[in-house]
Structures are given as structure tokens and as C-alpha cells.
Write an enzyme that holds these catalytic residues in place. Structure first.
Site, PDB file in Angstrom:
ATOM      1  N   TYR A   1       1.041  -1.438  -0.010  1.00  0.00           N
ATOM      2  CA  TYR A   1       0.036  -0.037  -0.098  1.00  0.00           C
ATOM      3  C   TYR A   1       0.686   1.193   0.187  1.00  0.00           C
ATOM      4  CZ  TYR A   1      -3.592  -3.730   0.752  1.00  0.00           C
ATOM      5  OH  TYR A   1      -4.720  -4.885   0.997  1.00  0.00           O
TER       6      TYR A   1
ATOM      7  N   ARG B   1       3.438  -1.473  10.872  1.00  0.00           N
ATOM      8  CA  ARG B   1       2.984  -2.461  10.490  1.00  0.00           C
ATOM      9  C   ARG B   1       4.260  -2.331   8.771  1.00  0.00           C
ATOM     10  NH1 ARG B   1      -1.264  -7.271   8.557  1.00  0.00           N
ATOM     11  NH2 ARG B   1       0.032  -9.041   9.972  1.00  0.00           N
TER      12      ARG B   1
END
Length: 365
Positions: free
Chosen positions: A186, A233
Site C-alpha cells: 500500500y 506494520r
């Protein structure tokens, strides 16, 4: 034997009951229109509140940040109120829950973002990547992603403001903290990895430049809500959604050192988790442990015994169990008592309603 997963741990100012993490998993059940978290989502998370830490599903920080149909947002007042149902329900059960802040960048389709062209670090289309759109049925309709446009400095400034506001919104919604989704191909990952970032300005080229956007996003999140409520993350070795780095071990060891300087409360490493995937090298895990001094979470193909061992070996502090948490709302109890795990139904992972979300029972002898 006492499994180390069941020991309490300190996460910033929070005392967690165990070291078992429910990691973020897209379930695509948000109410339409408006991408609003709802009652069935609140029930789902409350059922799993015995996890030491829940990280809620990826939650887009803006309309442009949305990659898939029916995923929740955290940029409107209605969305904040929707998430309050979940945080209240989890806290009533004694749980701790973080929001995962998500901008997908190029991993979307104009149908999901109001007809706009997606944005990314560079104008490079992700190869062989599909997302799902609402095609008027209850089933996700999969389509190919399109070529994004390279973000301008103005775009970067705008997205930094959106991250800042999303962190404030998460705290207003009752979350105990936030996790920055900088993994799985992403937007943040699209800046970090060499093969998805062909920029020639201060955000591209050298490793230091490719980490600059991550650095700035984390800085603005900390400015908004404090380092002890911010986790990140990363997915160093996955090639999900077409992001590949030429030297991932060097890149992600440097990223861990950068995040350590920010003193964020945890670093969450998503390992490759398909069945025949290569293991993350132990030497790399040792390098990450050396680079990052706060709580280190791993998620991948862990079983209770391998999770225990990772903690005993000092490589991890907490372990995430993804798919097992879908079908086992009482997962910590099953681990504590050695009960068998139920299997999830893959056909009900995305979209739909209660079936496959809130109807998995706790273990009965």
C-alpha cells in the site's frame, strides 16, 4: 508448560493480559453509503476481546485512500461514531484495540474512489493486481487496478494532514492507539520499495530518500497522539500487490532503526504466510531485534508452540494469529487449554453480514 503467549506484557502505558494479537484483517462489512463501522463489526471485535491486543481492520484515512468495496473509513464524523460502537464493546469486555490507518495508494480502482485516478509514489501500475468493487451484487466484483499518477509535493502534504487527522479521529472514536499500515504494497510501502518508487526528488533514489515519507508520516502521527499510542506494520519480504525491493534486508533493517528513533510503541512485522512461502531468515529477525527496542510483534504462519518459541528466543514479544482468529473468537482460551482450532470458511471472508463473521462459536467440550 506455561505458554509464553499467555504472559502479560506492557505496551506503553497499557498492561496487556497476554501476548496474543488479533492482527488487522479486511472483512468488508462496513455500512453503505458512507463506509461506516456498524453493530455487527462491534459484536465481532467484542467476541475476540480476550486477545492481548486487537488491531482493527484497515481503515481508510480519506476517500482517496480506499482500495476495496465496503471497507470502513475514519475521516467523517459518522465513521467516528460508527467506530465508537466497536471500541465501547471491546472495552466493556476488558480488551485493548488499536485502529489500523490505511491509504492504499495505487492499489485501487476509480470505481472505489469516486472516479479519480489513484495516487502513488510513481506512475507505475501494479502488475497482476486486482481489487474488488461494488458491482451491485453481494459478491465482490474483482477488477484490475489502473495506472496511478505520481504524487506532487502538494499531494504529499495533503496526505500527511489526512494521517494526522485520522490519528486524532481514532482517539476520538475510543481506540487505544493506532497502527500505521506501511506493509503489503500500500501507499507507504510504495515509497519504501525500490521497484515501485522511481522518483528523482527527495522522496526517491537513495534508501534515505525512500524512507522519507515513512519518516514524515510517523512524525505527524506522533505529533497528533504521542509515540506511546503509535505502532507501525511492515512487510519486509512480501511481494504483495506488486511492491518489490531490490535489497529488503538492508531496507527494512534501516526502517526499523528509523522507527526506533521515533520511539513508537511497537513494530509489527507481517511475514509471508502462504503455505510454501520461505521463512524469514533468523539472522534478519536478530537484526530487527537489535534495531528496534520496544515491543516487536510478528504475524504469519504461527502455531501456539512456534509463537511461544519465538518469544522464548527473544525474537518477538507478541504474536499475531490472523485466520485462526476468524473462526476462533476464544483463541487465547483454546491456546491456554490446548483445545483444537476451528477452521474458517474462506467464502465468507469478504462482504456479507453475520455469517462467517459473528457466528463462530466458542469451544464446547
Amino acid at each position: 508448560m506455561n505458554n509464553a503467549l499467555l504472559n502479560p506484557i506492557q505496551l506503553g502505558s497499557l498492561t496487556l493480559n497476554n501476548r496474543i494479537v488479533m492482527p488487522p484483517m479486511t472483512r468488508s462489512r462496513a455500512s453503505q453509503p458512507g463506509d461506516v463501522a456498524n453493530d455487527i463489526m462491534a459484536t465481532y471485535y467484542a467476541q475476540r476481546a480476550s486477545a492481548g491486543l486487537i488491531v482493527a481492520e484497515g481503515t481508510q484515512i480519506s476517500a482517496m485512500g480506499k482500495g476495496y468495496a465496503w471497507t470502513p473509513g475514519i475521516y467523517s464524523q459518522e465513521q467516528i461514531q460508527g467506530w465508537k460502537k466497536t471500541t465501547d464493546a471491546v472495552h466493556q469486555q476488558g480488551g485493548v484495540i488499536f485502529a489500523q490507518l490505511w491509504h492504499v495508494g495505487r492499489v485501487t480502482h476509480p470505481d472505489n474512489i469516486g472516479g479519480e485516478q489513484p495516487i502513488s509514489s510513481s506512475a507505475i501500475r501494479a502488475e497482476n493486481v486486482k481489487v474488488f468493487v461494488d458491482n451491485g451484487t453481494n459478491a465482490p466484483g474483482f477488477v484490475d487496478v489502473v495506472e496511478p499518477r505520481a504524487m506532487t509535493h502538494e499531494d504529499i502534504g495533503q496526505v500527511l494532514k489526512e494521517y494526522h487527522q485520522a490519528a486524532l479521529n481514532a482517539i476520538e472514536a475510543g481506540f487505544d492507539g493506532i497502527e500505521l499500515h506501511a506493509a503489503n504494497g500500500y501507499l507507504v510501502n510504495q515509497f519504501i520499495d525500490s521497484e515501485s518508487n522511481h522518483r528523482t526528488d527527495e522522496y526517491g533514489g537513495s534508501l534515505e530518500n525512500r524512507l522519507r515519507f515513512l519518516d514524515q508520516v510517523v512524525a505527524t502521527l506522533i505529533d497528533a497522539i504521542g509515540a506511546d499510542r503509535v505502532g507501525v506494520r511492515l512487510a519486509p519480504l512480501t511481494t504483495l500487490n506488486g511492491t518489490v525491493d531490490a535489497n529488503p534486508i538492508e531496507t527494512y533493517t534501516a526502517a526499523a532503526k528509523l522507527l526506533n528513533k521515533h520511539n513508537i510503541v511497537y513494530l509489527h512485522i507481517a511475514e509471508v504466510d502462504w503455505d510454501d512461502a520461505p521463512d524469514t531468515p533468523v539472522e534478519f529477525k536478530k537484526a530487527l531485534r537489535e534495531a528496534f527496542s520496544n515491543v516487536l510483534i510478528y504475524a504469519g504462519r504461527y502455531k501456539p508452540q512456534t509463537g511461544h518459541q519465538a518469544i522464548e528466543d527473544g525474537l518477538a514479544d507478541m504474536i499475531g494469529f490472523g485466520r485462526p482468529f476468524v473462526a476462533n473468537p476464544d483463541l487465547p482460551s483454546r491456546i491456554a487449554h490446548g483445545y483444537p482450532f476451528a477452521e474458517h470458511d474462506p467464502n465468507t471472508l469478504f462482504g456479507g453480514a453475520e455469517q462467517g463473521l459473528t457466528d463462530y462459536p466458542v469451544y464446547q467440550k
